[in-house]
Design a protein around this motif. Structure first.
Motif, mmCIF file in Angstrom:
data_model
loop_
_atom_site.group_PDB
_atom_site.id
_atom_site.type_symbol
_atom_site.label_atom_id
_atom_site.label_comp_id
_atom_site.label_asym_id
_atom_site.label_seq_id
_atom_site.Cartn_x
_atom_site.Cartn_y
_atom_site.Cartn_z
ATOM 1 N N ASN A 132 0.811 -1.224 0.000
ATOM 2 C CA ASN A 132 0.000 0.000 0.000
ATOM 3 C C ASN A 132 0.842 1.271 0.000
ATOM 4 O O ASN A 132 0.313 2.365 -0.131
ATOM 5 C CB ASN A 132 -0.934 0.006 1.217
ATOM 6 C CG ASN A 132 -1.994 -1.078 1.130
ATOM 7 O OD1 ASN A 132 -2.390 -1.473 0.030
ATOM 8 N ND2 ASN A 132 -2.433 -1.571 2.282
ATOM 9 N N HIS A 133 2.146 1.124 0.186
ATOM 10 C CA HIS A 133 3.044 2.272 0.161
ATOM 11 C C HIS A 133 3.646 2.504 -1.227
ATOM 12 O O HIS A 133 4.538 3.318 -1.382
ATOM 13 C CB HIS A 133 4.172 2.085 1.186
ATOM 14 C CG HIS A 133 3.729 2.337 2.592
ATOM 15 N ND1 HIS A 133 4.591 2.749 3.579
ATOM 16 C CD2 HIS A 133 2.519 2.245 3.185
ATOM 17 C CE1 HIS A 133 3.928 2.897 4.720
ATOM 18 N NE2 HIS A 133 2.678 2.584 4.500
ATOM 19 N N SER A 134 3.150 1.766 -2.240
ATOM 20 C CA SER A 134 3.676 1.924 -3.596
ATOM 21 C C SER A 134 3.341 3.317 -4.124
ATOM 22 O O SER A 134 2.236 3.839 -3.904
ATOM 23 C CB SER A 134 3.078 0.869 -4.531
ATOM 24 O OG SER A 134 3.454 -0.418 -4.137
ATOM 25 N N ARG A 135 4.305 3.891 -4.818
ATOM 26 C CA ARG A 135 4.111 5.212 -5.414
ATOM 27 C C ARG A 135 4.606 5.221 -6.848
ATOM 28 O O ARG A 135 5.694 4.715 -7.127
ATOM 29 C CB ARG A 135 4.885 6.284 -4.628
ATOM 30 C CG ARG A 135 4.124 6.908 -3.491
ATOM 31 C CD ARG A 135 4.840 8.137 -2.970
ATOM 32 N NE ARG A 135 4.075 8.826 -1.953
ATOM 33 C CZ ARG A 135 4.413 9.989 -1.413
ATOM 34 N NH1 ARG A 135 5.541 10.576 -1.797
ATOM 35 N NH2 ARG A 135 3.671 10.565 -0.504
ATOM 36 N N ILE A 136 3.818 5.802 -7.734
ATOM 37 C CA ILE A 136 4.238 6.026 -9.120
ATOM 38 C C ILE A 136 4.667 7.476 -9.214
ATOM 39 O O ILE A 136 3.879 8.383 -8.916
ATOM 40 C CB ILE A 136 3.081 5.749 -10.102
ATOM 41 C CG1 ILE A 136 2.581 4.301 -9.948
ATOM 42 C CG2 ILE A 136 3.520 6.010 -11.528
ATOM 43 C CD1 ILE A 136 1.325 4.013 -10.738
ATOM 44 N N VAL A 137 5.913 7.704 -9.616
ATOM 45 C CA VAL A 137 6.480 9.052 -9.586
ATOM 46 C C VAL A 137 7.085 9.406 -10.939
ATOM 47 O O VAL A 137 7.814 8.606 -11.544
ATOM 48 C CB VAL A 137 7.568 9.175 -8.496
ATOM 49 C CG1 VAL A 137 8.138 10.592 -8.463
ATOM 50 C CG2 VAL A 137 7.006 8.802 -7.128
ATOM 51 N N LEU A 138 6.788 10.598 -11.413
ATOM 52 C CA LEU A 138 7.351 11.146 -12.646
ATOM 53 C C LEU A 138 8.128 12.412 -12.333
ATOM 54 O O LEU A 138 7.630 13.281 -11.609
ATOM 55 C CB LEU A 138 6.243 11.486 -13.651
ATOM 56 C CG LEU A 138 5.633 10.342 -14.456
ATOM 57 C CD1 LEU A 138 4.277 10.775 -14.995
ATOM 58 C CD2 LEU A 138 6.542 9.946 -15.600
ATOM 59 N N TRP A 139 9.338 12.525 -12.863
ATOM 60 C CA TRP A 139 10.053 13.793 -12.763
ATOM 61 C C TRP A 139 9.361 14.808 -13.661
ATOM 62 O O TRP A 139 8.885 14.457 -14.757
ATOM 63 C CB TRP A 139 11.501 13.610 -13.210
ATOM 64 C CG TRP A 139 12.351 12.848 -12.244
ATOM 65 C CD1 TRP A 139 11.943 12.132 -11.159
ATOM 66 C CD2 TRP A 139 13.779 12.714 -12.303
ATOM 67 N NE1 TRP A 139 13.021 11.571 -10.521
ATOM 68 C CE2 TRP A 139 14.161 11.903 -11.194
ATOM 69 C CE3 TRP A 139 14.765 13.192 -13.157
ATOM 70 C CZ2 TRP A 139 15.481 11.573 -10.949
ATOM 71 C CZ3 TRP A 139 16.085 12.861 -12.904
ATOM 72 C CH2 TRP A 139 16.442 12.062 -11.809
ATOM 73 N N ASP A 140 9.324 16.060 -13.229
ATOM 74 C CA ASP A 140 8.689 17.086 -14.066
ATOM 75 C C ASP A 140 9.461 17.313 -15.365
ATOM 76 O O ASP A 140 8.878 17.721 -16.382
ATOM 77 C CB ASP A 140 8.508 18.394 -13.295
ATOM 78 C CG ASP A 140 9.816 18.974 -12.772
ATOM 79 O OD1 ASP A 140 10.847 18.286 -12.824
ATOM 80 O OD2 ASP A 140 9.803 20.128 -12.296
ATOM 81 N N THR A 141 10.756 17.015 -15.365
ATOM 82 C CA THR A 141 11.533 17.118 -16.606
ATOM 83 C C THR A 141 11.039 16.108 -17.636
ATOM 84 O O THR A 141 11.007 16.386 -18.841
ATOM 85 C CB THR A 141 13.025 16.862 -16.334
ATOM 86 O OG1 THR A 141 13.168 15.618 -15.607
ATOM 87 C CG2 THR A 141 13.629 17.973 -15.513
#
Length: 431
Positions: free
Chosen positions: A253-262
């Protein structure tokens, strides 16, 4: 004896530096083989002459810094031992308090401060290099802020590890390695949980993805991969770098999908979906669990080997190192030296496993997106943004590359045999 050892160590370091320089700047060939000329893997097809020159320069200098910085770390630990600095730090710590935790904290503070000061010149050169070649966008104060956060996060983590480790050494003189490893397992898993929630936000601001249409597409991919994520996050990396990246972090449940703004600014939606499909491929293939299992097994062997190595070294050279037994906190630089050497020696194996996993994730991304053009454009843009060599020298690849080379990745995409699938599997959510 001490003078002889110090001179030999320094001369060996200089010789190593010359050999590495010769290999990287004169001997090694990073040109693309003729068979790939004119293909998407040929950098001349997507980079101009200036970009090609800068990528070669930047890569060679960065690789030289890497191969010099690791043995430089060994040199620091060695000199701290033979010149009695570690023993002096231990005496100061013991005079400060009768409580072991405070003694450990004082000793580790002075060791960390000295190590930080001695490594700082190489760290600054690395920062200045990335700034000169316009990879880094950080100002010096911003960079120093991150360095200070790094220092205190590492100090706090090391204080916990060192306190437990040396307590195990005192309580279980012969089997401390097994007891320490037994506690190391839950600590590693605990860190995996808290990393995305507590540690990562110390360095950057994370916030929900603003482009809700793109978020819906990414979450649709996540649903196919059974990733329990309700939101996609973006992070303001443009304040620090021009490089591109995205990742899936955490477990359960601590999974995160993250995108750099670049990445959001410089890649199209299709290219971003390919990147995210690749990251989700790691989740589907359970690479994080295999990686942790492999890491823990390797650390078990490492603890055992270091216990034997540490005891024998102290028995033979303890007088020169000013250390009489392994459970002395002043033996820590010797312990760290051994850990660093073993990590360096094992890196071709661990990097090889990582490259295999990255290839599997690329395969997954190709199957789920079925978009060769987006994949090719993505890899080419990643190469340009990071000024990476498409075909790095062999030693650089095996010691530094956790991903396949861009030559291998681009060639894989071009030759990838896409299988026919049920059209319903390509369904996208409505915006």
């Amino acid at each position: 004896m001490l003078r002889k050892w110090s001179i030999l160590a320094f001369v060996a370091y200089l010789i190593l530096g010359l050999v590495i320089y010769y290999y990287l700047f004169i001997f090694a060939d990073s040109t693309v083989p003729d068979i790939y000329k004119g293909t998407s893997a040929d950098p001349t097809t997507f980079m101009n002459a200036k970009e090609l020159m800068l990528s070669e320069e930047y890569s060679k200098i960065r690789n030289l810094l890497y191969f010099l910085s690791t043995p430089y770390e060994w040199l620091i630990y060695f000199f701290i031992l033979i010149f009695g600095v570690s023993r002096a730090f231990e005496k100061w710590a013991n005079q400060t308090s009768r409580f072991r935790i405070i003694q450990n904290a004082v000793y580790l503070f002075w060791l960390s401060m000295l190590s930080f000061a001695l490594v700082f010149p190489i760290q600054y050169v690395s920062y200045d290099l990335s700034k000169t070649y316009q990879i880094s966008t950080q100002t010096f104060p911003q960079w120093m802020k991150d360095e200070m956060i790094d220092f205190w996060v590492n100090y706090g983590t090391m204080l916990i590890i060192v306190t437990v480790l040396y307590a195990m050494m005192r309580k279980f003189p012969k089997k401390w390695w097994l007891a320490a490893w037994g506690l190391f397992v839950p600590f590693t898993i605990f860190m995996m949980y808290i990393q995305p929630i507590w540690i990562d936000p110390l360095y950057n601001d994370f916030y929900p993805l603003k482009d809700k249409e793109l978020e819906a597409k990414i979450l649709h991919l996540a649903e196919q991969a059974n990733i329990p994520a309700e939101h996609v996050y973006e992070v303001n990396m443009s304040e620090k770098t021009n490089a591109l990246n995205a990742y899936v972090t955490g477990v359960g449940n601590h999974s995160r999908i993250v995108l750099w703004d670049t990445t959001l600014e410089r890649l199209s939606d299709d290219e971003i979906l390919f990147v995210m499909a690749h990251e989700m491929g790691h989740y589907v293939e359970k690479h994080i669990y295999f990686g942790v299992a492999g890491y823990l097994l390797l650390s078990l062997f490492g603890f055992w080997l270091i216990s034997k190595w540490l005891n024998r070294t102290i028995e033979k050279y303890g007088k020169e190192f000013k250390v009489t037994k392994s459970s002395q906190i002043s033996s820590l630089p010797l312990f760290l030296l051994m850990v660093s050497i073993l990590l360096f020696i094992s890196s071709p194996i661990t990097n090889g496993v990582s490259r295999y996993q990255e290839t599997r994730a690329d395969d997954y991304a190709m199957e789920i997106t079925r978009d060769k053009e987006a994949a090719i454009q993505t890899f080419q843009k990643l190469t340009k943004a990071g000024l990476s060599q498409v075909n790095p020298p062999f030693l650089v690849k095996i010691f530094r590359y956790e991903h396949p080379t861009m030559l291998e990745r681009l060639n894989m995409v071009e030759t990838y045999p896409l299988k026919k699938v049920d059209p319903s599997k390509k369904e996208q959510p409505s915006s």
